[in-house]
Design a protein around this motif. Structure first.
Motif, PDB file in Angstrom:
ATOM      1  N   SER A 240     106.435  20.522  61.834  1.00  0.00           N
ATOM      2  CA  SER A 240     105.196  19.536  62.336  1.00  0.00           C
ATOM      3  C   SER A 240     104.834  19.070  61.632  1.00  0.00           C
ATOM      4  O   SER A 240     104.008  18.156  62.485  1.00  0.00           O
ATOM      5  CB  SER A 240     105.664  20.338  64.017  1.00  0.00           C
ATOM      6  OG  SER A 240     105.446  21.021  64.107  1.00  0.00           O
ATOM      7  N   GLY A 241     104.250  19.731  61.405  1.00  0.00           N
ATOM      8  CA  GLY A 241     102.617  19.385  60.259  1.00  0.00           C
ATOM      9  C   GLY A 241     102.215  20.653  59.470  1.00  0.00           C
ATOM     10  O   GLY A 241     102.701  22.093  59.338  1.00  0.00           O
ATOM     11  N   HIS A 242     101.706  20.733  58.420  1.00  0.00           N
ATOM     12  CA  HIS A 242     101.038  21.351  57.203  1.00  0.00           C
ATOM     13  C   HIS A 242      99.848  20.345  56.758  1.00  0.00           C
ATOM     14  O   HIS A 242      99.803  19.429  56.361  1.00  0.00           O
ATOM     15  CB  HIS A 242     102.327  21.776  56.280  1.00  0.00           C
ATOM     16  CG  HIS A 242     102.875  20.597  55.062  1.00  0.00           C
ATOM     17  ND1 HIS A 242     104.135  19.793  55.988  1.00  0.00           N
ATOM     18  CD2 HIS A 242     101.967  19.520  54.237  1.00  0.00           C
ATOM     19  CE1 HIS A 242     104.062  18.755  55.582  1.00  0.00           C
ATOM     20  NE2 HIS A 242     103.495  18.565  54.471  1.00  0.00           N
ATOM     21  N   GLN A 243      99.192  21.759  55.702  1.00  0.00           N
ATOM     22  CA  GLN A 243      98.158  21.513  55.160  1.00  0.00           C
ATOM     23  C   GLN A 243      97.413  22.871  54.053  1.00  0.00           C
ATOM     24  O   GLN A 243      97.807  23.847  54.550  1.00  0.00           O
ATOM     25  CB  GLN A 243      96.583  21.539  56.078  1.00  0.00           C
ATOM     26  CG  GLN A 243      95.867  20.837  55.614  1.00  0.00           C
ATOM     27  CD  GLN A 243      94.771  20.205  56.425  1.00  0.00           C
ATOM     28  OE1 GLN A 243      93.737  21.069  57.668  1.00  0.00           O
ATOM     29  NE2 GLN A 243      94.737  18.963  56.614  1.00  0.00           N
ATOM     30  N   HIS A 244      96.642  22.164  53.266  1.00  0.00           N
ATOM     31  CA  HIS A 244      96.655  22.824  52.173  1.00  0.00           C
ATOM     32  C   HIS A 244      95.359  22.442  52.026  1.00  0.00           C
ATOM     33  O   HIS A 244      94.239  21.396  52.822  1.00  0.00           O
ATOM     34  CB  HIS A 244      96.752  22.712  51.015  1.00  0.00           C
ATOM     35  CG  HIS A 244      98.073  22.837  50.437  1.00  0.00           C
ATOM     36  ND1 HIS A 244      98.652  21.656  50.406  1.00  0.00           N
ATOM     37  CD2 HIS A 244      98.689  23.992  49.474  1.00  0.00           C
ATOM     38  CE1 HIS A 244     100.219  22.573  50.044  1.00  0.00           C
ATOM     39  NE2 HIS A 244      99.904  23.803  49.240  1.00  0.00           N
ATOM     40  N   VAL A 245      94.056  24.105  52.320  1.00  0.00           N
ATOM     41  CA  VAL A 245      93.054  23.854  52.352  1.00  0.00           C
ATOM     42  C   VAL A 245      92.440  24.688  51.032  1.00  0.00           C
ATOM     43  O   VAL A 245      92.934  25.798  50.629  1.00  0.00           O
ATOM     44  CB  VAL A 245      92.106  24.363  53.907  1.00  0.00           C
ATOM     45  CG1 VAL A 245      90.644  24.996  52.688  1.00  0.00           C
ATOM     46  CG2 VAL A 245      92.510  23.966  54.627  1.00  0.00           C
ATOM     47  N   LEU A 246      91.683  23.598  49.500  1.00  0.00           N
ATOM     48  CA  LEU A 246      91.004  24.467  49.112  1.00  0.00           C
ATOM     49  C   LEU A 246      90.185  24.578  48.419  1.00  0.00           C
ATOM     50  O   LEU A 246      89.208  24.704  49.225  1.00  0.00           O
ATOM     51  CB  LEU A 246      91.096  23.646  48.030  1.00  0.00           C
ATOM     52  CG  LEU A 246      92.218  22.863  46.809  1.00  0.00           C
ATOM     53  CD1 LEU A 246      92.954  21.932  46.156  1.00  0.00           C
ATOM     54  CD2 LEU A 246      93.822  23.957  46.932  1.00  0.00           C
ATOM     55  N   GLY A 247      89.649  26.454  48.070  1.00  0.00           N
ATOM     56  CA  GLY A 247      88.196  27.257  47.688  1.00  0.00           C
ATOM     57  C   GLY A 247      88.303  26.918  45.890  1.00  0.00           C
ATOM     58  O   GLY A 247      88.370  25.524  45.499  1.00  0.00           O
ATOM     59  N   GLN A 248      87.353  28.021  45.777  1.00  0.00           N
ATOM     60  CA  GLN A 248      86.481  27.801  44.485  1.00  0.00           C
ATOM     61  C   GLN A 248      87.931  27.692  43.194  1.00  0.00           C
ATOM     62  O   GLN A 248      88.425  28.149  43.787  1.00  0.00           O
ATOM     63  CB  GLN A 248      85.779  28.805  44.526  1.00  0.00           C
ATOM     64  CG  GLN A 248      86.547  30.205  44.903  1.00  0.00           C
ATOM     65  CD  GLN A 248      86.493  31.293  45.377  1.00  0.00           C
ATOM     66  OE1 GLN A 248      86.568  30.470  46.212  1.00  0.00           O
ATOM     67  NE2 GLN A 248      86.845  31.828  45.304  1.00  0.00           N
ATOM     68  N   SER A 249      87.083  26.362  42.745  1.00  0.00           N
ATOM     69  CA  SER A 249      88.344  26.789  41.248  1.00  0.00           C
ATOM     70  C   SER A 249      87.533  27.843  40.114  1.00  0.00           C
ATOM     71  O   SER A 249      85.957  27.434  39.728  1.00  0.00           O
ATOM     72  CB  SER A 249      88.424  25.979  40.554  1.00  0.00           C
ATOM     73  OG  SER A 249      89.147  24.977  41.624  1.00  0.00           O
ATOM     74  N   VAL A 250      88.309  28.200  39.231  1.00  0.00           N
ATOM     75  CA  VAL A 250      87.031  29.263  37.876  1.00  0.00           C
ATOM     76  C   VAL A 250      87.707  28.478  37.149  1.00  0.00           C
ATOM     77  O   VAL A 250      89.199  28.297  37.138  1.00  0.00           O
ATOM     78  CB  VAL A 250      87.427  30.904  38.029  1.00  0.00           C
ATOM     79  CG1 VAL A 250      87.083  31.538  36.507  1.00  0.00           C
ATOM     80  CG2 VAL A 250      86.929  31.276  38.927  1.00  0.00           C
ATOM     81  N   ILE A 251      87.976  27.350  36.544  1.00  0.00           N
ATOM     82  CA  ILE A 251      88.303  26.973  35.295  1.00  0.00           C
ATOM     83  C   ILE A 251      87.613  26.989  33.507  1.00  0.00           C
ATOM     84  O   ILE A 251      86.340  27.123  34.178  1.00  0.00           O
ATOM     85  CB  ILE A 251      87.810  25.374  35.241  1.00  0.00           C
ATOM     86  CG1 ILE A 251      88.872  25.016  37.017  1.00  0.00           C
ATOM     87  CG2 ILE A 251      88.992  24.076  34.503  1.00  0.00           C
ATOM     88  CD1 ILE A 251      88.441  23.103  37.530  1.00  0.00           C
ATOM     89  N   GLU A 252      88.632  27.111  32.696  1.00  0.00           N
ATOM     90  CA  GLU A 252      88.488  27.129  31.236  1.00  0.00           C
ATOM     91  C   GLU A 252      89.164  26.589  30.415  1.00  0.00           C
ATOM     92  O   GLU A 252      90.356  26.224  30.857  1.00  0.00           O
ATOM     93  CB  GLU A 252      88.291  29.250  31.313  1.00  0.00           C
ATOM     94  CG  GLU A 252      88.012  29.508  31.682  1.00  0.00           C
ATOM     95  CD  GLU A 252      86.625  30.027  31.520  1.00  0.00           C
ATOM     96  OE1 GLU A 252      86.095  29.929  30.694  1.00  0.00           O
ATOM     97  OE2 GLU A 252      85.483  30.943  32.309  1.00  0.00           O
TER      98      GLU A 252
END
Length: 184
Positions: A81-93
């Motif tokens: 009936s509903g869904h959601q992602h919540v993003l946190g920190q990213s470590v990018i190289e």
């Protein structure tokens, strides 16, 4: 600010390198954000655009071509009936035309908004991505979803006055796609 001379506004080679790195990492973060928005709003084209045609996704019960994952994942999402992602920190190289990114997320999936009880499934983990830049564009070449924890919440209650709010929806009916608010 008009007193700043052109010479003072010049970037040093070190600063220019740092700026390039920031721009590359921002472009990569936007790929991950585009995927999440596409999946959350059930906007298939946006979710697909995050992956190369030959991209791979190991999403637990689905392990295969990323372009095939997107409709599979959206079909599963539409059962909720509903869904959601919540993003946190990213470590990018970033290393030339290749990059690795580890992005933390929490995914909430609601089942049974009405009738109660309300059931919310929660997954928390990390997207462990290998990205490639082809033709100047970053996309995911390989993704592994690592789950750190999960839980299920059940409740016979809902947030007070929740039905008085505009309900979030899927593409193309969600508020984000309506003028003049469109940021699509």
């Amino acid at each position: 600010m008009n007193d700043v001379t052109e010479e003072a506004a010049q970037l040093t080679p070190v600063e220019l390198g740092r700026l390039r790195d920031l721009l590359e990492r921002d472009a990569i973060r936007r790929v991950v954000e585009g995927y999440v928005r596409g999946m959350d709003r059930c906007e298939e084209a946006r979710a697909r655009a995050a992956y190369w045609e030959d991209g791979h996704d190991n999403h637990g019960p689905f392990d295969g071509n990323a372009q095939e994952f997107v409709p599979w994942g959206l079909a599963a999402a539409k059962e909720s009936s509903g869904h959601q992602h919540v993003l946190g920190q990213s470590v990018i190289e970033v290393a030339g035309d290749h990059a690795s990114a580890e992005t933390y997320f929490v995914y909430y999936q609601e089942q049974g908004r009405i009738p109660l009880p309300n059931v919310v499934h929660v997954l928390a983990g990390r997207y462990v991505d290998t990205l490639e830049r082809r033709g100047g564009e970053w996309k995911i070449a390989d993704r592994v979803v690592a789950i750190d924890w999960s839980t299920v919440w059940r409740s016979d209650e809902r947030f007070p006055m929740v039905d008085d709010f505009v309900r979030g929806d899927w593409f193309p009916d969600d508020q984000i796609y309506q003028k003049p608010h469109s940021a699509a």
